[in-house]
Design a protein around this motif. Sequence first.
Motif, PDB file in Angstrom:
ATOM      1  N   LYS A  90     -12.721 -59.194 -37.647  1.00 45.68           N
ATOM      2  CA  LYS A  90     -13.027 -58.295 -36.528  1.00 45.68           C
ATOM      3  C   LYS A  90     -14.069 -58.934 -35.609  1.00 45.68           C
ATOM      4  N   GLU A  91     -15.098 -59.536 -36.190  1.00 46.67           N
ATOM      5  CA  GLU A  91     -16.139 -60.190 -35.398  1.00 46.67           C
ATOM      6  C   GLU A  91     -15.561 -61.333 -34.593  1.00 46.67           C
ATOM      7  N   LYS A  94     -13.694 -60.181 -31.602  1.00 46.30           N
ATOM      8  CA  LYS A  94     -14.596 -59.783 -30.519  1.00 46.30           C
ATOM      9  C   LYS A  94     -15.060 -61.015 -29.750  1.00 46.30           C
ATOM     10  N   SER A  98     -14.121 -61.899 -25.855  1.00 48.34           N
ATOM     11  CA  SER A  98     -15.152 -62.049 -24.823  1.00 48.34           C
ATOM     12  C   SER A  98     -15.072 -63.426 -24.183  1.00 48.34           C
TER      13      SER A  98
END
Length: 165
Positions: A90-91, A94, A98
Amino acid sequence: MMMPLSETPNQKNSLFNAMNRFMSAVNNMDQTIMVPSLLRDVPLDEDQEMSSMKSDMDEGDMYSYYQLLKSIRMDIEWGVRCAAADEMRKESMKITRSHSSASTSSSSSSASSSSEEEDEEDEDLKKQFQFHLTGLQGVLSKLTQQANCLTKRYKKEVGIGGWGQ
């Protein structure tokens, strides 16, 4: 026919060698510490090298740190547990989102820019990999130092400081 490469001084910084040093230190710790329960309630802050870890620890004793080092060794040997892997995925999603949104918004929509974007993404992946690799090597180095320190501290606690040296 491939010839085996001799180890260069730069290879001492390789991830494989860092992992091997850590595994060796934890195995040595595990073999030395015959009665881990003796580490319970032994505070980390009595040892200068180990006291830096106290803020990262819940209990802050040698036993909890012994368990943590063994757990990390298990993660290296068998892979990170599913929950931790999901969290990391999940990190990274992200981070990827970005980075990709930033790079696509700044580029033009011509056909030549798509190959430039791919080059940027490849370069970005390379930078991300190098960043994480450097971080991992640094963490493994610190953990190796901590495992060695914990082993010495155990020997001191049980009065076997001169054995095996």
